[in-house]
Structure formats: C-alpha cells, structure tokens
Design an enzyme around this catalytic site. Structure first.
Site, PDB file in Angstrom:
ATOM      1  N   LYS A  24       0.870  -1.180   0.000  1.00  0.00           N
ATOM      2  CA  LYS A  24       0.000   0.000   0.000  1.00  0.00           C
ATOM      3  C   LYS A  24       0.904   1.226   0.000  1.00  0.00           C
ATOM      4  CE  LYS A  24      -3.875   2.015   2.668  1.00  0.00           C
ATOM      5  NZ  LYS A  24      -4.730   1.862   3.873  1.00  0.00           N
TER       6      LYS A  24
ATOM      7  N   SER B  51      -9.794   1.925   2.957  1.00  0.00           N
ATOM      8  CA  SER B  51      -8.906   2.700   2.111  1.00  0.00           C
ATOM      9  C   SER B  51      -7.884   1.857   1.348  1.00  0.00           C
ATOM     10  CB  SER B  51      -8.125   3.718   2.960  1.00  0.00           C
ATOM     11  OG  SER B  51      -7.267   3.048   3.874  1.00  0.00           O
TER      12      SER B  51
ATOM     13  N   SER C  29      -9.993  -0.448   7.141  1.00  0.00           N
ATOM     14  CA  SER C  29      -9.382  -0.227   5.823  1.00  0.00           C
ATOM     15  C   SER C  29      -8.708  -1.432   5.195  1.00  0.00           C
ATOM     16  CB  SER C  29      -8.376   0.926   5.896  1.00  0.00           C
ATOM     17  OG  SER C  29      -9.064   2.157   5.871  1.00  0.00           O
TER      18      SER C  29
END
Lengths: 476, 486
Positions: free
Chosen positions: B76, B151, B175
């Site tokens: 990420k 997210s 997330s």
C-alpha cells in the site's frame, strides 16, 4: 503607595543527554546547520518518537534534589501549533501529568533564607531555530536543536523582587549543574528563564501578569523585571489597565516590548500523544537513580557550616559541587584554627589562579592536601603570609609540596627567639639615631627599626615576634 | 500461476519450475494489461522489481531462503519505500520519495520478497471507497462501475484481480477488512502493536495497524509471519516472543465457540449480506463449531467515538505536511501563513480537509472535554463489551460491512453514509483487537460478501486456523473476478 511584586519563573534547562529526547541524533552544540537532524527530528512521514531514558533519569534526579514527588505515571502530550522550526506541527511536552510535581528550592537573599515552592517540572522537546538574517528576505531553518531534551521547571508565584528572582535563578542554575543534569551554559541557551510578573496591593487578588521571555542572563533578568515592575506600577497609578501579554526583553534598550497579547495566544489543542505510551517510573528505577546522585547542596552546605564557616563564607564554596568538594577535602584533617584561613586561600588565591587559567577545581595544580599543609605552616609560624604566597606560587608551578619548597628556598621563618634577639641587638646598636628618635616620641622610627630587622633576617623573621622583642628592648 | 497460493508459488520457485524473474514478469505483464482499467497501482517500477527478483534468484543459489523469497508483494502506498515514491494517495506527497524503508517493507525485503509496486488508496487512508486518491479512483474487478472499498482498495484489487499474489494494507477503522470484503479477498488486521507502525504514514496513531491482504487465510499466515515482530522504533510495538501464525491451520474446529453479536445482525444490513453470513456460520457449525449469542451493546457508540478520536489524532498527524521541508508547496505565496494555507489547500483533498477540520474542532479549547474525553470513555466501554463477550466465546463472527460494493460516486456527497460502511469494523480498532474478513459468497448482483472474524488479543493464529478450515470446505476465496479473467 506600596505595591507587592509577584513573580513566577519558568526555566528551560537543556538536559545533559548525548542524544535527543525522541531520536538518536546528537545534541552537541555548534554543528553545521541541519547536520544533527535525523528523520525523526525533521518529521519525515512515518517516523515515530522513542523516549530517551537518560532524559527521564535527569528529570528524576531533579525531582529528588528538590524534594518533589516523582509521578509514577506521567503522560506526553502534543502541543499543536504551526511554525517552520517546529517540524511536526506539534511539540511533544508533558501537560496534565508531568513527571515531577511539587518540591522547593531554598534561596539566600539579603533578608536571609527563603523557600521558593515549585509547581512542577516536565520533560519536553526543544524546537529548531529560525534564522532571519543572511537569507535575503527569506528565513533559514536549522533543525539541529529540534528534539533537544528540556526540563521545564515552574515555580509557584513565590518570588517577590527582581533580586529574589535572580537569587532563585542562580540557585537553580547551581543545582542543575550540581546534579549533572544541565551544563548551565546560558550563552548556548542551555538554561533559559521566563518570568511571569505582576503587581498588586497587599492582600489584593493577583494582578494581570506579563510573561517576559528571552532572559538569558542573570543581569538581564534583574533589569527586565525591574523595568517591567516599574512599567506596570506606572500604568496602574495613572489609572490605566494592564493586558495579559507576552513581552520580550531588549537588553540593548533595557526595556520590555509586547510580543503578543492573550487574544492572539494559540489554542494549543493539547491531547495525549498516541505515539508514546504513558511514562511509567518504577520505585526500583527511582532508587537506582537516587543511588547515582551526588550529595546534595543542602547537605554540603550543612557540612561547611559545621566546620565553623559563616553562611556567606560557606556559600562561596557552593558555586559548584567541585568547589565544595575541594573545600571539604581541604578542611578534612585540618586544625580547626586553620579553617577560616584555608577557606580564604581557596576563595582567594586558588580561585584566582583557576580563573586565570580557566581550570576546574578538579584540575587545580595545587591539591587540597597541599593547600592544607601550606596553611599549617603559616599556623605554626614557619611561614609569614608573604612567604606563604611565594610558596603557593611555587607549588602552582609544580615545585612540589610546601615543606620541600621551604627547604629548597630556605624560606623558613626565623622564630628562634635568641637568634632574633641577637639580630635586634645588632640593629639597635647600629641605629642609635632612630632609637633616640623613638624614645623622643617619634613612632615612625619604630617601623624603620622593624624594617631594618626584617632586612637583616632577609624577611624570614616573624614580624610579630620582632615587634614584641623590639618593644621590650626599647622600653628596657 | 496467477491463481496459485503463496505456498504453491514458494514450492514452484524452490523446485526450480520457474524463477522469481519469470514470476515477477508474469505479474508485471498483467499489471500492464489491467491496471489502466482498475487503477490499483500508483507506482510500478518494473526495472527495480526485476532487480529484486534477480537478487532473490541469486540468493536461492547459495543461501537457505525463506518461503517468501522471490515472491512479488505489492505495498500500500502508505508504507515508506526508499527509492520508490510514497504518495499516500495525496497530491501533498505526489513527489515524495522517502530516504528510508518502513519496518514492514524492511521485513519483506529481508525475507527476499520482490517489491512489485505501490498500491492506490484513499488519500491518507481516509475513506471507505478508494475514491479520494489524487491518482484517481480504484475500480472493483467484479464490477468496474463500483468501488472496491477502502482505504486499502488498491491492495485489495491487486490481489482480487491477480495483479499481485499478495499485498500489504493498513486498517484504522476497517481499511483492510472492508475492501477485502468488497473485493472478494482475505485480509487481516492484527492486534494493535503486533506490526510496527514505523515508516507507515500516520492517520490515527492509536488505531492504525498494518496487516496482510491475500487470497486465503493460509497465505495471510505466511505474510503475518514476516510482518509481525517487535520494533524498538515504535514505542507502541509489543515486545513478545515470535510466534508461528500458521500453527493452527490444521487444527479442527470441534469445540470452537463462535459468538454472534445481536447488534451485527440488526436492521441496516443488506439481506443478501445477512444471508451469506448466516450460511457461512452454518458451515462453521457443520465443521464442528458451536454458536452462542453475545452482546456488544456499545457498538452504535463506536462510530461517534471513532470519528472524534481518529480525526483528532489525524488533525495533529497531518500538521507536518506544511510544505516547508518536503511535499507540496504552493508555487506562489505572500508570506509564511499564506504559504501554509495555499500549500495545504492545494495539497489535500476534500475528505482530508473535512477530517482535519473536525479533528481540530474537537480538540479546541472548550470542546476537548465534551468530545475527546467523552470519546475516550466510549472507547473503554466498547473494549469492555468485547472483554465480556470473549468470556463466553472464542471468536466473534458477523458481516464485515453492512452492504456490498457500491457504485462510484454513490456516497461521495454523504459522508455520514460513507462512514456507516465501517460500523462493524471500527469497534475492533477502538478495542485494539485482531479482526479479519474472508469471502463467504456473493449477493444477487454477483458482488462479493465478506465474513468478519474477530478474535481476542493475540488470537490471530486461531482466527487464521478457523478461516483456513472454512476455506478448505468452500471455494468462495478461489473465485476470480468476472471482469478480469485469468
């Protein structure tokens, strides 16, 4: 109209730790800008603070030295505000739960001893430096200082004059150096004071205060407070009102100037820093720190007084731990009669030599033991004061102990009375004119005769003894 | 190969059936083909990835290597990577390259894993749809008109569409789990403090936790073995004996007590979601587990508590992005204040600004007690609920999110509706507990449904074991998205 002055003092003492409070970067002073700023200090994305244990130990030491409570649990909070030299946009400080609570410091004023209560002392990080010159309308940021460990020491409003404020600041300055938690270097900003000053009528509620910043010398502190008190009283006596504000002392103009008023004060939005767990200090840790602490000033002072020194004299040995160590070491084993004289030798000639050569007591070229033996030779009549000074200088130059120097230079004071009497007789015989003058009432002639005797003995005679013998013979 | 498990890939590499370079090229080719449509990756540095792969292949020749050696992993874009930019999905950091690696990145590098690229995400991890990225929205491979959740949507989509064998994510309020559910993959948020936060751009420090995202629970276990561990650079990192998170994978489910919180099956949950979750729980019962009803009465309070605490922390954490030392600085400004204002106005997107404003507000003088302190109290109540519930069960199960993937733009004008997506996940963060999501079927539109498994502190191995047994008995996790066939 009598006004009571009320002062509270906040001091930032830079803690003697080799690395920063939340990073491993060095805290050494004077490096090229931004060379001692790690990823943590410049607040790169993703970095996290890790508390420096040494800084915590310094705070514990301080708490123990002032008889405060060491909070077993204290909390680091974030103080949020934007400034270019504050890389994270917040300063990590202790807010609601500081590590040190309460305590007090005894100070010596003209009126005698006085106790100043401490509110708290808390750990925090310093900000960097903004440099506004030499950048052609721009500002330079040096983050070497960012993250330097500080202990902020806050008093109750117990200080009532500029003189007391300075006495407090000096006592605190001596203490933090004494317990080795701060080098006390005020030029480098290691020890900085802010004073909260207000005035009121006796028994009235506290007046509106002004916080004076930038007090980086004792002299400026005294001048700034005196100026500020006068300013406040003048306004109030003219029927004016004071505003709560932060003022800056300008030593060049000897005045304080408004920096910002309460209305412009930041809302710091304090909250516990989630990157740091509450700081837990165990009993065992406190005990361990206690074990590593030197004897405290109060105890040292008591010992000096116990040697029969007057408070003023004792205080002269209290300027640093080394100074008092030297004095006590010199006094140990000395004859009681020699103590005042020894004390004077330390604060006089020895200190002068140290200053001259910028040496610490520990580096003194004359040891406490050598000095003790020198003073003993004055006491037993071997040396006159004048001769003693010569021996001291010789000792300082590394010629060895007092006795060796006396021997080598033949400095022994002539105290064999028959030998002195013989010389006196010779002098009297050779100076009939002076003897006559003296008997005719001319006192000056007596001194001339003493001078002749001293000359004849090459200064080795004990002047007091010469005086006695001469007086006896002339009156005979 | 694209659909193989990590152990299968590991075995293939160990057996010399293929090299890491070949494997990496295979995924890079698929990224090149599909990322345009999915926007799962922000940055892919092919040459660097292949260099990593070559080193892994070389290491295998003369060293004993771990199971992840040579396997490509996507990170990420919230994890700092030296030499590859770290944007956090924001214009603020669009050109920022970290001089250091995050702890998680270091761990994977040390394990010989290949850095495949940096995945797209909601800006500063603030969002539940992966739509707030400065680099554009991520698209769900099951239906590209829909969001993948957020997210960590880029990581979820990278795994779901088989652009990467596995990925890392972070979970502050759901997330990892919510995008895992919406994208049809498995994701685990470990107990707070198990994975170091060092080098992870902070959103809400007391809630942020990194975790693995993969196709199966067995893969998650291998990944967590690499990610977890004490790190002295993170003061909230827990100093514990290393453990093997795969140790319970073969453990039968007999005797496992599953707690079903009444509050997680109430109104507001999509009927298809509720049905799939109930079917999954029946499957667990078939496998030998028993169920018991538990109460988490303060669940409804977790949302307001979270949105005060997380945003308060975020408002402070994001203060460092001031344009002074790195990151976006406005091209023109009048003075210092103007520089701050313009740089931050230009650098941050709307959702980030909204959260900074709310967070600043709740910490302001006069409001702190009413918001922050109250929220802290609620947080303790939420944690106490779980402590009580775990008195009567081993794991808690329920839906990961109340609904399945929604269309792009559906919730952008209604932040509260968007925040409600996290209603079942945020309590876990508030309590610091481990939570995971695994695929358990599809709704009537063919969109994946996630089952959430919540464990007590440090029960990751148990959770992974239970999930693995379920995945041995079902094949929901093995389905490949309709729009990105192999």
């Amino acid at each position: 109209m009598n006004w009571e002055i009320v002062i509270g003092i906040e001091t930032h003492a830079q803690l003697a730790a080799a690395s920063k409070i939340f990073s491993g970067a060095s805290t050494a002073y004077g490096a090229a800008p931004n060379t001692q700023a790690s990823a943590v200090d410049i607040a790169l994305p993703g970095v996290l603070p890790v508390l420096n244990k040494r800084a915590v130990e310094c705070a514990i030491k301080f708490g123990l030295a002032v008889g405060a409570t060491i909070n077993r649990r204290s909390v680091f909070a974030r103080k949020n505000y934007f400034y270019p030299d504050l890389p994270k946009g917040y300063q990590i400080s202790q807010y609601e739960l500081p590590i040190v609570k309460g305590g007090s410091l005894t100070i010596l004023t003209k009126q005698g001893e006085k106790t100043v209560r401490l509110t708290r002392a808390h750990l925090e990080e310093d900000a960097g430096k903004s440099l506004h010159e030499d950048f052609h309308g721009m500002s330079g940021i040096d983050l070497n200082r960012a993250g330097t460990p500080l202990l902020e020491i806050v008093t109750e409003p117990d200080v009532h004059s500029a003189e007391e404020a300075v006495a407090y600041a000096k006592a605190l300055h001596a203490l933090v150096r004494w317990i080795d938690i701060c080098d006390g270097n005020m030029q480098e900003g290691s020890f900085r004071c802010d004073a909260n000053v207000s005035v009121r009528k006796p028994n009235a509620p506290l007046g509106t205060r002004a916080e004076i910043k930038n007090l980086n010398s004792f002299r400026f502190m005294e001048q700034a407070i005196q100026y500020e008190v006068k300013r406040q009283i003048e306004i109030l006596e003219d029927g004016g009102k004071l505003v709560q504000e932060t003022r800056l002392y300008d030593p060049d103009r000897d005045e304080t100037r408004s920096m910002r008023s309460k209305e412009d004060a930041h809302d710091y939005r304090y909250f516990p820093d989630p990157d740091l767990l509450p700081l837990e200090v165990s009993e065992a840790w406190i005990e361990q720190v206690k074990g590593s602490m030197p004897e405290l000033p109060q105890a040292r002072y008591g010992k000096l007084i116990a040697y029969g020194l007057l408070p003023d004299q004792a205080n002269q040995h209290m300027s640093s731990r080394e100074s008092s160590t030297f004095a006590l070491s010199a006094f140990t084993g000395a004859s009681r009669n020699d103590i005042p004289s020894l004390s004077n030798w330390i604060t006089g000639p020895l200190s002068a030599k140290l200053n001259e050569e910028s040496l610490e007591f520990a580096q003194s070229r004359v040891t406490s033991e050598q000095l003790r033996r020198l003073v003993a030779r004055i006491d037993d009549g071997t040396l006159s004061r004048k001769m003693a000074k010569e021996v001291f200088d010789a000792m300082w130059s590394g010629e060895g102990d007092a006795d060796a120097i006396i021997e080598k230079r033949g400095l022994k004071q002539l105290s064999d009375s028959t030998a002195v009497e013989k010389i006196v007789d010779e002098v009297l015989a050779a100076n009939a004119k002076q003897v006559e003058d003296y008997r005719a009432g001319k006192a000056k002639a007596f001194n001339a005769l003493i001078g002749q005797v001293m000359k004849a003995t090459k200064g080795k005679a004990n002047p007091q003894q010469v005086n006695e013998i001469l007086r006896r013979k002339l009156s005979g | 190969m694209l659909n193989s498990s990590l152990s299968e890939l590991s075995a293939a590499l160990a057996g010399g059936k293929l090299s890491s370079v070949e494997l990496t090229q295979m995924f890079l080719a698929r990224i090149a083909r599909l990322n345009g449509a999915l926007n799962a990756f922000i940055t892919v540095d092919e040459e660097r990835s292949l260099e990593c792969a070559r080193r892994a292949d070389a290491a295998r020749l003369h060293d004993a290597v771990g199971p992840l050696n040579g396997i490509p992993i996507a990170h990420k874009d919230i994890f700092c990577t030296s030499g590859v930019r770290t944007t956090c999905g924001s214009r603020m950091l669009a050109n920022f390259t970290s001089p250091y690696d995050a702890h998680v990145v270091e761990r994977f590098a040390a394990a010989g894993a290949v850095l495949l690229g940096k995945t797209n995400m909601d800006e500063f991890a603030m969002g539940s749809s992966s739509e707030t990225s400065w680099f554009g929205p991520v698209r769900n491979p099951w239906d590209t008109t829909r969001v993948p959740g957020g997210s960590s949507g880029g990581s979820a989509v990278a795994v779901a569409a088989r652009l990467a064998p596995a990925a890392t994510g972070t979970d502050t309020g759901g997330s990892i789990r919510q995008p895992a559910a919406m994208s049809g993959i498995s994701g685990l948020k470990p107990t707070y403090g198990v994975v170091s936060r060092y080098g992870m751009v902070a959103f809400a420090s007391s809630l942020d936790q990194a975790g693995p995202m993969a196709k199966s629970a067995a893969d998650l276990a291998l990944l967590l073995n690499v990610m977890a561990g004490f790190d002295e650079r993170d003061s909230t990192s827990l100093e514990r004996e290393p453990e093997d998170y795969a140790r319970d994978l073969d453990k039968p489910l007999a005797g496992l007590r599953i707690g079903l919180p009444r509050e997680y099956f109430s109104e507001g949950v999509d009927t298809d979601v509720a049905a799939r979750v109930c079917e999954a729980i029946r499957e667990f019962e078939t496998l030998g587990a028993s169920t018991v009803e538990v109460n988490l009465p303060n669940t409804r309070l977790s949302l307001p508590s979270y949105y005060v605490l997380a945003l308060a922390e975020a408002s402070s954490n994001l203060s460092r992005f001031d344009g002074v030392r790195y990151g976006h600085r406005a091209a023109q400004y009048r003075d210092l204040l103007d520089m701050y204002c313009r740089s931050r106005a230009e650098g941050f997107g709307a959702e980030v600004k909204r959260r900074i404003l709310i967070g600043t507000y709740v910490l302001s003088a006069g409001y702190y007690d009413a918001y922050y302190l109250q929220a802290q109290k609620l947080r303790r109540l939420v944690a106490r609920d779980f402590a009580a519930a775990f008195g009567g069960c081993d794991l808690i199960m329920g839906p990961t999110a109340p609904g399945t993937a929604f269309p792009h733009g559906a919730n952008t004008d209604d932040p509260v509706q968007m925040y409600l997506n996290d209603i079942f996940t945020i309590a876990v963060n508030l309590a610091g507990l481990p939570g995971m999501s695994i695929p358990c079927g599809f709704d009537s539109r063919g969109l994946p449904v996630g089952l959430q498994i919540i464990g007590n502190y440090f029960s990751e191995a148990r959770m992974l074991g239970a999930a693995h047994r379920y995945q041995l008995a079902t094949d929901w996790h093995a389905r490949v998205p309709t729009e990105t066939p192999l």
